[in-house]
Design an enzyme around this catalytic site. Structure first.
Site, PDB file in Angstrom:
ATOM      1  N   ASP A 463       0.819  -1.117  -0.043  1.00  0.00           N
ATOM      2  CA  ASP A 463       0.121  -0.128   0.085  1.00  0.00           C
ATOM      3  C   ASP A 463       1.073   1.231  -0.076  1.00  0.00           C
ATOM      4  O   ASP A 463       0.357   1.973  -0.503  1.00  0.00           O
ATOM      5  CB  ASP A 463      -1.134  -0.063   1.154  1.00  0.00           C
ATOM      6  N   THR A 464       2.018   1.326   0.438  1.00  0.00           N
ATOM      7  CA  THR A 464       3.016   2.370   0.639  1.00  0.00           C
ATOM      8  C   THR A 464       3.289   2.625  -0.954  1.00  0.00           C
ATOM      9  O   THR A 464       3.407   3.766  -1.479  1.00  0.00           O
ATOM     10  CB  THR A 464       3.915   2.332   1.709  1.00  0.00           C
TER      11      THR A 464
END
EC number: 5.4.99.32
Length: 738
Positions: A463-464
């Site tokens: 997700d980063t």
């Protein structure tokens, strides 16, 4: 905005924080602390002289995080969402660091700092006196009323939390007769004494020399020799569990303990309710206090423990030697790949001890790790403590940039210098190569990824990476921003994201799920659940959907079929993972409101909303059902443990309210009044400085543990307010603010 001719020209912001009585005797002159940064790295420094302090005045950023008063220009009270955005941004932009990122603490677990202090004590590396004082102040500010500590801040006292922090305070110089130590010792003995600490606690006491290895559930290194295709090989486990286990198994295999000294002998007397020499150590292997144990052991776990004990009795010497050599290789490679940081401070501490045992205190391994000790340390209002990672630098910066885009702030010329600096930081943070020995050491490829914290830490996170790709594409489209990150590098990131998809759709955090779920039956942490393998997360999956669809609009020909298929499978996963109550369950934030916010945004990317999707209808109904009379939402961290929405005992929280508003807006919820009330709550909670005050714990790490993400109250709130104005217009809400 509401203006008042009598409004003061400036306003004083303050932390509204005071030390406990026990903590007030510790601490330092907070006006002497300064924050140094370098590509997302945080290093708090104490200036020894008044002259140094005068030459380098404290910034608003430093004063804010330390809890010192700060003076700002007064802002008119907002009556519209975008006015609140303006006020909030005028404050939050001051928290950007010199290298372009927004950083903060993500503390919460109460065994991380103590492990690092114990390791440093064993290795023989002294700790600066100012750091010692602030570490003591932190622990005595977060101590429970009974004198003990829990698994994480704001949790009930446990043997693990109490014994780890008792040992830490003794190492830092507190005597056994200090009132705080006497109270902690009483609580420790009431809960069962140190012999009733869980396996992780037993491990740390063993290496400190105040517990015997015979009292440990065996932690053999031989699983490293099991074929990589089998689930018992650590390569199939969750990445954090794997890293901790490998170093613990190395130290267990060598029965490493600190030689007894005066403090060790004293602790042997203080930690137990019977004489140390009379303890039946084998009987303590499964002795875990009810205050610590998350669930009762199953017959499978009891049988597994017996099998490990039997194996340890009849272990094969040459296999043990091979396994220990392999464990050391894994530890060395992990340390090298992460530039001496390791994936997180928990394994940093145990890896340091393993490398000290293997190579000595004067080796480059220990010198390098000594210099990295400061990286996860953050000086917050309570004092100095290690975060769960070496910071949140990339993650918080990407979310902040997204908030400025949503609110129209990024396109304004006066903000572009700030955001160009943020883009430069994001550029510098991309990981440009795969780790050394990527397959041998069970690592996921990282070329093209963005980390959670810093490039040096070097772990890819789904997700980063997704959030970074999204904001880079969007920001570089805005006039005035350079194309710092090339198409090729964005494509590398997309390749990496697509390679992290799980079979059947959905995304984990660090790597696709590798092991079967039955491994959880062998979980011997006693403290946590769902930590033997990685898991599918709706929040990670939704970030990926948003990223891929944003990228595809700008680059429609690059791997179009692969992206379309991945997004389709990810949406199917979201629909499958929705809870019967209508929400989605989060593993990284609190909890249903957090994951439901992400899921509704992910579904919206594919045109799904309340008007055409039953899942979105149920989700909107779920969120509206839990709105409080004041217009906000407040969800308890206990939700994580009990798997049902539980209202926060203190009522509405800024973060939960922002999550709910963002989710309802993404779903195009027809109940405009409910959303308006949520926005009004956020505006009422805004302070004269433009900030929002700290509230309940925002994050989760390894359920049921809670942790802080203090920047969430800024960027998610700015997102919510900006998106509200974009969807419903920047209407006057003065009537709702009464």
């Amino acid at each position: 905005m509401t203006t008042d001719s009598s409004m003061p020209a400036t306003v004083i912001g303050k932390a509204e924080f005071s030390n406990t009585k026990a903590a007030s005797e510790f601490g330092t002159n907070l006006s002497r602390w300064r924050l140094n940064v370098d590509n997302g790295r945080h290093m708090w420094e104490y200036l020894e002289s008044e002259d140094e302090a005068r030459k380098r005045p404290q910034s608003i950023l430093e004063k804010y995080w330390l809890g010192l008063p700060y003076e700002l220009p007064a802002r008119p009270r907002a009556t519209r969402a975008l006015e609140a955005v303006e006020n909030g941004w005028e404050f939050f932009k001051r928290l950007q660091t010199a290298d372009g990122h927004w950083g903060c603490n993500d503390d919460g677990p109460l065994f991380v700092t103590s492990g690092m202090v114990i390791a440093r004590y064993i290795v023989g590396i002294p700790i600066d006196s100012h750091m010692k004082q602030e570490m003591c102040r932190y622990l005595l500010n977060v101590v429970n009323e009974d004198g003990g500590w829990g698994l994480f801040i704001q949790s009930p006292s446990t043997v693990f939390g109490t014994v780890m922090n008792y040992c830490m305070l003794r190492i830092l110089g507190l005597g056994p007769e200090h009132p705080a130590m006497a109270r902690a010792r009483n609580t420790l003995h009431r809960l069962g004494s140190a012999s009733a600490t869980p396996t992780w606690g037993k491990f740390w006491l063993c290496v400190l020399g105040v517990y015997e290895w015979e009292g440990m559930i065996p932690l053999p290194p031989e699983p490293l020799l099991v074929p990589a295709s089998l689930p018992f090989n650590p390569g199939k486990w969750w990445v954090h569990t794997r890293n901790v286990y490998i170093s613990m198994s190395y130290l267990y295999g060598h029965r490493f303990s600190m030689p007894p000294n005066k403090l060790v002998q004293a602790l042997r007397d203080e930690l137990y309710d019977i004489p140390y020499e009379q303890i039946n150590w084998p009987a303590q292997r499964t002795n875990v206090s009810a205050a610590d144990r998350l669930t009762d052991p199953t017959w499978i776990q009891r049988s597994f423990t017996s099998a490990l004990t039997t194996y340890e009795t009849f272990k094969i010497p040459f296999l043990r030697r091979r396994a220990l050599n392999e464990a050391l290789f894994q530890i060395e490679t992990e340390t090298r790949n992460t530039h001496y940081l390791c994936i997180a401070p928990v394994s940093f501490a145990s890896n340091m001890l393993a490398l000290y045992h293997a190579h000595g205190r004067d080796s480059h391994w220990i010198r390098g790790m000594r210099d990295r000790f400061i990286d996860p340390m953050w000086l917050c209002r309570e004092g100095l403590a290690a975060s769960g990672t070496n910071g949140t630098s990339l993650w918080d910066t990407a979310l902040t940039v997204q908030a400025t885009i949503d609110a129209g702030l990024a396109a304004r010329p006066e903000n572009q210098a700030i955001l160009r600096k943020a883009l430069e930081f994001i550029d510098n943070s991309q990981i440009r190569e795969d780790p050394l020995g990527v397959h041998h050491v069970y690592r996921q490829p990282t070329r093209g990824a963005w980390p959670f914290s810093t490039r040096d830490q070097s772990y890819a996170v789904s997700d980063t990476t997704a959030e970074a790709v999204k904001v880079v594409v969007l920001l570089q489209q805005i006039e005035g921003f350079p194309s710092r990150i090339s198409d090729e590098r964005l494509q590398q990131a997309i390749d990496l994201i697509l390679g992290m998809e799980n079979a059947g759709g959905g995304f984990s955090a660090y790597e696709p799920v590798r092991g079967p779920k039955f491994l959880e039956l062998l979980n011997i942490t006693e403290l946590y659940e769902n930590v033997m393998t990685d898991n599918l997360y709706p929040e990670c999956t939704s970030s990926v959907i948003m990223s891929l669809t944003t990228f595809a609009r700008e680059y429609p020909t690059y791997r179009a079929r692969d992206i379309q298929a991945c997004v389709s499978r990810s949406v199917d996963y979201l629909l499958r993972s929705q809870y019967p109550n209508g929400g989605w369950f989060a593993s990284w934030g609190v909890c249903f409101t957090y994951a439901t916010m992400f899921a509704l945004q992910g579904l919206a990317c594919m045109g799904r909303n309340e008007s055409n999707c039953a899942a979105c209808q149920r989700a909107c109904s779920f969120l509206l059902q839990h709105q409080n009379p004041d217009g906000g939402w407040g969800e308890s961290l206990d939700t994580v443990r009990f798997k049902q929405y539980l209202p926060h005992p203190d009522g509405s929280q800024v973060t939960n309210t922002a999550y709910a508003v963002i989710g309802l807006l993404a779903a195009r919820c027809g109940n405009h009044e409910a959303i308006r009330r949520g926005v009004a709550y956020l505006m009422k909670e805004q302070q004269d400085t433009g900030e929002w005050l700290p509230g309940a714990l925002e994050g989760v790490f390894a359920p049921p543990g809670g942790m802080r993400y203090p920047n969430y109250k800024f960027h998610f709130t700015l997102m919510a307010l900006g998106r509200y104005a974009a969807v419903h217009g920047d209407e006057c809400l003065a009537a709702q603010l009464v």
